[in-house]
Scaffold this motif. Structure first.
Motif, PDB file in Angstrom:
ATOM      1  N   GLU A   1       0.825  -1.196   0.000  1.00 50.65           N
ATOM      2  CA  GLU A   1       0.000   0.000   0.000  1.00 50.65           C
ATOM      3  C   GLU A   1       0.865   1.255   0.000  1.00 50.65           C
ATOM      4  O   GLU A   1       0.535   2.266  -0.609  1.00 50.65           O
ATOM      5  CB  GLU A   1      -0.917  -0.016   1.223  1.00 50.65           C
ATOM      6  N   ALA A   2       2.001   1.186   0.705  1.00 52.63           N
ATOM      7  CA  ALA A   2       2.883   2.347   0.742  1.00 52.63           C
ATOM      8  C   ALA A   2       3.549   2.587  -0.596  1.00 52.63           C
ATOM      9  O   ALA A   2       3.804   3.726  -0.995  1.00 52.63           O
ATOM     10  CB  ALA A   2       3.941   2.142   1.823  1.00 52.63           C
ATOM     11  N   ALA A   3       3.815   1.499  -1.318  1.00 51.00           N
ATOM     12  CA  ALA A   3       4.505   1.630  -2.596  1.00 51.00           C
ATOM     13  C   ALA A   3       3.544   1.918  -3.740  1.00 51.00           C
ATOM     14  O   ALA A   3       3.967   2.235  -4.844  1.00 51.00           O
ATOM     15  CB  ALA A   3       5.279   0.343  -2.903  1.00 51.00           C
ATOM     16  N   ALA A   4       2.224   1.798  -3.480  1.00 49.88           N
ATOM     17  CA  ALA A   4       1.242   1.958  -4.567  1.00 49.88           C
ATOM     18  C   ALA A   4       1.332   3.323  -5.240  1.00 49.88           C
ATOM     19  O   ALA A   4       1.326   3.416  -6.471  1.00 49.88           O
ATOM     20  CB  ALA A   4      -0.168   1.696  -4.037  1.00 49.88           C
ATOM     21  N   PRO A   5       1.409   4.461  -4.474  1.00 53.36           N
ATOM     22  CA  PRO A   5       1.480   5.759  -5.152  1.00 53.36           C
ATOM     23  C   PRO A   5       2.708   5.910  -6.039  1.00 53.36           C
ATOM     24  O   PRO A   5       2.703   6.707  -6.974  1.00 53.36           O
ATOM     25  CB  PRO A   5       1.500   6.755  -3.988  1.00 53.36           C
ATOM     26  N   MET A   6       3.761   5.168  -5.770  1.00 49.88           N
ATOM     27  CA  MET A   6       4.969   5.262  -6.579  1.00 49.88           C
ATOM     28  C   MET A   6       4.932   4.308  -7.764  1.00 49.88           C
ATOM     29  O   MET A   6       5.814   4.359  -8.620  1.00 49.88           O
ATOM     30  CB  MET A   6       6.190   4.945  -5.704  1.00 49.88           C
ATOM     31  N   ASN A   7       3.925   3.451  -7.826  1.00 47.24           N
ATOM     32  CA  ASN A   7       3.799   2.495  -8.922  1.00 47.24           C
ATOM     33  C   ASN A   7       3.401   3.232 -10.190  1.00 47.24           C
ATOM     34  O   ASN A   7       2.409   3.955 -10.222  1.00 47.24           O
ATOM     35  CB  ASN A   7       2.746   1.439  -8.553  1.00 47.24           C
ATOM     36  N   PRO A   8       4.148   3.079 -11.308  1.00 48.24           N
ATOM     37  CA  PRO A   8       3.806   3.797 -12.548  1.00 48.24           C
ATOM     38  C   PRO A   8       2.445   3.388 -13.100  1.00 48.24           C
ATOM     39  O   PRO A   8       1.745   4.207 -13.693  1.00 48.24           O
ATOM     40  CB  PRO A   8       4.950   3.421 -13.494  1.00 48.24           C
ATOM     41  N   VAL A   9       2.058   2.128 -12.925  1.00 49.07           N
ATOM     42  CA  VAL A   9       0.738   1.689 -13.399  1.00 49.07           C
ATOM     43  C   VAL A   9      -0.359   2.395 -12.619  1.00 49.07           C
ATOM     44  O   VAL A   9      -1.370   2.854 -13.181  1.00 49.07           O
ATOM     45  CB  VAL A   9       0.603   0.154 -13.265  1.00 49.07           C
ATOM     46  N   TYR A  10      -0.140   2.497 -11.289  1.00 45.01           N
ATOM     47  CA  TYR A  10      -1.116   3.188 -10.437  1.00 45.01           C
ATOM     48  C   TYR A  10      -1.223   4.661 -10.825  1.00 45.01           C
ATOM     49  O   TYR A  10      -2.329   5.206 -10.927  1.00 45.01           O
ATOM     50  CB  TYR A  10      -0.702   3.052  -8.983  1.00 45.01           C
TER      51      TYR A  10
ATOM     52  N   ARG B   1      -3.152   5.041 -14.146  1.00 47.32           N
ATOM     53  CA  ARG B   1      -4.591   4.861 -13.973  1.00 47.32           C
ATOM     54  C   ARG B   1      -5.214   6.039 -13.231  1.00 47.32           C
ATOM     55  O   ARG B   1      -6.341   6.446 -13.542  1.00 47.32           O
ATOM     56  CB  ARG B   1      -4.870   3.567 -13.228  1.00 47.32           C
ATOM     57  N   LEU B   2      -4.482   6.579 -12.251  1.00 46.98           N
ATOM     58  CA  LEU B   2      -4.979   7.736 -11.524  1.00 46.98           C
ATOM     59  C   LEU B   2      -5.115   8.945 -12.445  1.00 46.98           C
ATOM     60  O   LEU B   2      -6.104   9.686 -12.382  1.00 46.98           O
ATOM     61  CB  LEU B   2      -4.046   8.059 -10.357  1.00 46.98           C
ATOM     62  N   MET B   3      -4.142   9.128 -13.329  1.00 49.91           N
ATOM     63  CA  MET B   3      -4.200  10.219 -14.281  1.00 49.91           C
ATOM     64  C   MET B   3      -5.368  10.040 -15.246  1.00 49.91           C
ATOM     65  O   MET B   3      -6.106  10.992 -15.563  1.00 49.91           O
ATOM     66  CB  MET B   3      -2.879  10.313 -15.057  1.00 49.91           C
ATOM     67  N   GLN B   4      -5.568   8.809 -15.740  1.00 45.91           N
ATOM     68  CA  GLN B   4      -6.703   8.537 -16.635  1.00 45.91           C
ATOM     69  C   GLN B   4      -8.029   8.805 -15.929  1.00 45.91           C
ATOM     70  O   GLN B   4      -8.963   9.344 -16.530  1.00 45.91           O
ATOM     71  CB  GLN B   4      -6.637   7.095 -17.123  1.00 45.91           C
ATOM     72  N   HIS B   5      -8.083   8.425 -14.656  1.00 43.16           N
ATOM     73  CA  HIS B   5      -9.300   8.665 -13.886  1.00 43.16           C
ATOM     74  C   HIS B   5      -9.579  10.162 -13.764  1.00 43.16           C
ATOM     75  O   HIS B   5     -10.725  10.611 -13.961  1.00 43.16           O
ATOM     76  CB  HIS B   5      -9.150   8.035 -12.499  1.00 43.16           C
ATOM     77  N   ARG B   6      -8.555  10.941 -13.459  1.00 46.48           N
ATOM     78  CA  ARG B   6      -8.745  12.383 -13.299  1.00 46.48           C
ATOM     79  C   ARG B   6      -9.125  13.047 -14.607  1.00 46.48           C
ATOM     80  O   ARG B   6     -10.005  13.913 -14.641  1.00 46.48           O
ATOM     81  CB  ARG B   6      -7.464  13.003 -12.734  1.00 46.48           C
ATOM     82  N   VAL B   7      -8.488  12.636 -15.701  1.00 45.94           N
ATOM     83  CA  VAL B   7      -8.832  13.201 -17.016  1.00 45.94           C
ATOM     84  C   VAL B   7     -10.272  12.845 -17.384  1.00 45.94           C
ATOM     85  O   VAL B   7     -11.035  13.683 -17.885  1.00 45.94           O
ATOM     86  CB  VAL B   7      -7.851  12.695 -18.086  1.00 45.94           C
ATOM     87  N   GLY B   8     -10.651  11.589 -17.136  1.00 40.72           N
ATOM     88  CA  GLY B   8     -12.021  11.178 -17.421  1.00 40.72           C
ATOM     89  C   GLY B   8     -13.036  11.962 -16.611  1.00 40.72           C
ATOM     90  O   GLY B   8     -14.094  12.364 -17.122  1.00 40.72           O
ATOM     91  N   MET B   9     -12.742  12.195 -15.328  1.00 43.44           N
ATOM     92  CA  MET B   9     -13.649  12.962 -14.484  1.00 43.44           C
ATOM     93  C   MET B   9     -13.756  14.407 -14.949  1.00 43.44           C
ATOM     94  O   MET B   9     -14.846  14.998 -14.924  1.00 43.44           O
ATOM     95  CB  MET B   9     -13.166  12.914 -13.025  1.00 43.44           C
ATOM     96  N   ILE B  10     -12.634  14.970 -15.386  1.00 42.49           N
ATOM     97  CA  ILE B  10     -12.657  16.354 -15.876  1.00 42.49           C
ATOM     98  C   ILE B  10     -13.533  16.463 -17.125  1.00 42.49           C
ATOM     99  O   ILE B  10     -14.388  17.353 -17.240  1.00 42.49           O
ATOM    100  CB  ILE B  10     -11.229  16.852 -16.157  1.00 42.49           C
ATOM    101  N   PHE B  11     -13.354  15.548 -18.088  1.00 42.49           N
ATOM    102  CA  PHE B  11     -14.159  15.583 -19.312  1.00 42.49           C
ATOM    103  C   PHE B  11     -15.632  15.312 -19.008  1.00 42.49           C
ATOM    104  O   PHE B  11     -16.523  15.909 -19.625  1.00 42.49           O
ATOM    105  CB  PHE B  11     -13.623  14.577 -20.327  1.00 42.49           C
ATOM    106  N   SER B  12     -15.903  14.423 -18.065  1.00 44.84           N
ATOM    107  CA  SER B  12     -17.292  14.143 -17.686  1.00 44.84           C
ATOM    108  C   SER B  12     -17.946  15.379 -17.076  1.00 44.84           C
ATOM    109  O   SER B  12     -19.088  15.712 -17.394  1.00 44.84           O
ATOM    110  CB  SER B  12     -17.355  12.978 -16.699  1.00 44.84           C
ATOM    111  N   PHE B  13     -17.199  16.055 -16.217  1.00 46.34           N
ATOM    112  CA  PHE B  13     -17.728  17.270 -15.595  1.00 46.34           C
ATOM    113  C   PHE B  13     -17.963  18.359 -16.634  1.00 46.34           C
ATOM    114  O   PHE B  13     -18.989  19.044 -16.608  1.00 46.34           O
ATOM    115  CB  PHE B  13     -16.753  17.768 -14.522  1.00 46.34           C
ATOM    116  N   LEU B  14     -17.028  18.519 -17.578  1.00 47.32           N
ATOM    117  CA  LEU B  14     -17.189  19.534 -18.621  1.00 47.32           C
ATOM    118  C   LEU B  14     -18.396  19.222 -19.507  1.00 47.32           C
ATOM    119  O   LEU B  14     -19.145  20.126 -19.891  1.00 47.32           O
ATOM    120  CB  LEU B  14     -15.913  19.631 -19.459  1.00 47.32           C
TER     121      LEU B  14
END
Length: 295
Positions: A10-19, A22-35
């Motif tokens: 769990e501590a290493a998860a934020p440093m995981n490139p895959v994580y 996916r977090l970036m894709q989630h944020r971009v998707g939420m931004i486009f959904s909100f717009l």
């Protein structure tokens, strides 16, 4: 207070490139959904504001008590198209409601055992997605062309064909929400299948079925294209369903493109009436739909 120990994974998860990807894709998707949501609400608010500003001035007592004016005439109202629309929508509801509910019961109760039910579902889906003008042309070809004149009955048949699949699909989906334990309890008491369908399943989801009927009414209240080929219009007050009859959607379409200012004002007033009527039906249907299916 003791804290839950954090594992190494769990501590290493934020440093995981895959994580992080996916977090970036989630944020971009939420931004486009909100717009997209904001854009849709902005356009809707703009339409409603324009409708209220231009249509509110046409709301008066004469709008509901006077017939449509003649070309170039002053004043007037929308009494005859309001009455014509009420007649056609009312009769269409009386036609589509029993047919749609009974068809939905058949699909839910016998849908897994009959090829006819599968065909009915397929045709219902086609009718749901078919353009309303195609349904108007269909009624024109099989009814208007044969009787030789436009009529309120032709318009009623056209909008009935639009309402029926909405009621069928809603009834079918709502009946599927009834728990199987409720049906089994009824069968264990010796109730025949038709009684289980009508008195147990249908009664359990009556609020949802009524919602489907109200949504169908809201759908057909503003249909213009099928009425242009079936009911057409009538400048005078008439309750003869066997002749062309005035109706709000066609009158709004005609008056909105006219060169007369009072006709344009009446068109805005009629559009406001239809919009708030449909809005009221949708609010009522959502209120009914909030009732839960018994488990």
């Amino acid at each position: 207070m003791s804290q839950t120990p954090v594992t190494t994974a769990e501590a290493a998860a934020p440093m995981n490139p895959v994580y992080r990807k996916r977090l970036m894709q989630h944020r971009v998707g939420m931004i486009f959904s909100f717009l997209a949501m904001a854009l849709g609400l902005l356009v809707l608010a703009w339409i409603l504001l324009t409708l209220v500003v231009k249509g509110f001035g046409a709301l008066n007592f004469g709008l509901l008590t006077q017939n449509t004016p003649s070309p170039g005439g002053e004043g007037g109202g929308l009494l005859n198209p309001i009455v014509g629309s009420f007649m056609m929508v009312g009769v269409a509801t009386l036609i589509s409601t029993p047919i749609g509910i009974l068809a939905g019961i058949y699909l839910a109760e016998y849908g897994e055992e009959s090829k006819l039910a599968q065909t009915t579902r397929f045709v219902t889906d086609i009718m749901l997605s078919a353009p309303s003008i195609v349904i108007g042309l269909f009624i024109y070809a099989i009814y208007v062309a044969n009787v030789g004149h436009f009529s309120g009955w032709a318009g009623t048949f056209a909008i009935s064909l639009i309402a029926i699949p909405v009621v069928v699909r809603t009834t079918d989906n709502m009946l599927k929400l009834v728990p199987s334990s409720l049906r089994e309890a009824a069968f264990s008491l010796g109730a025949p299948r038709w009684k289980v369908a009508l008195l147990v399943r249908l009664r359990a989801v009556k609020a949802g079925v009524v919602t489907g009927v109200l949504l169908a009414v809201a759908r057909i209240s503003g249909e213009t294209a099928p009425l242009l080929f079936t009911a057409l219009n009538n400048q005078f007050f008439s309750t003869n369903m066997n002749r062309p009859i005035a109706n709000l959607p066609v009158v709004i379409n005609q008056f909105a493109m006219s060169p007369y200012d009072n006709w344009v004002s009446l068109a805005w007033g009629g559009a406001l009436l239809i919009t708030f009527s449909v809005l009221a039906l949708n609010i009522l249907s959502r209120t009914l739909f909030s009732q839960k299916v018994p488990g």
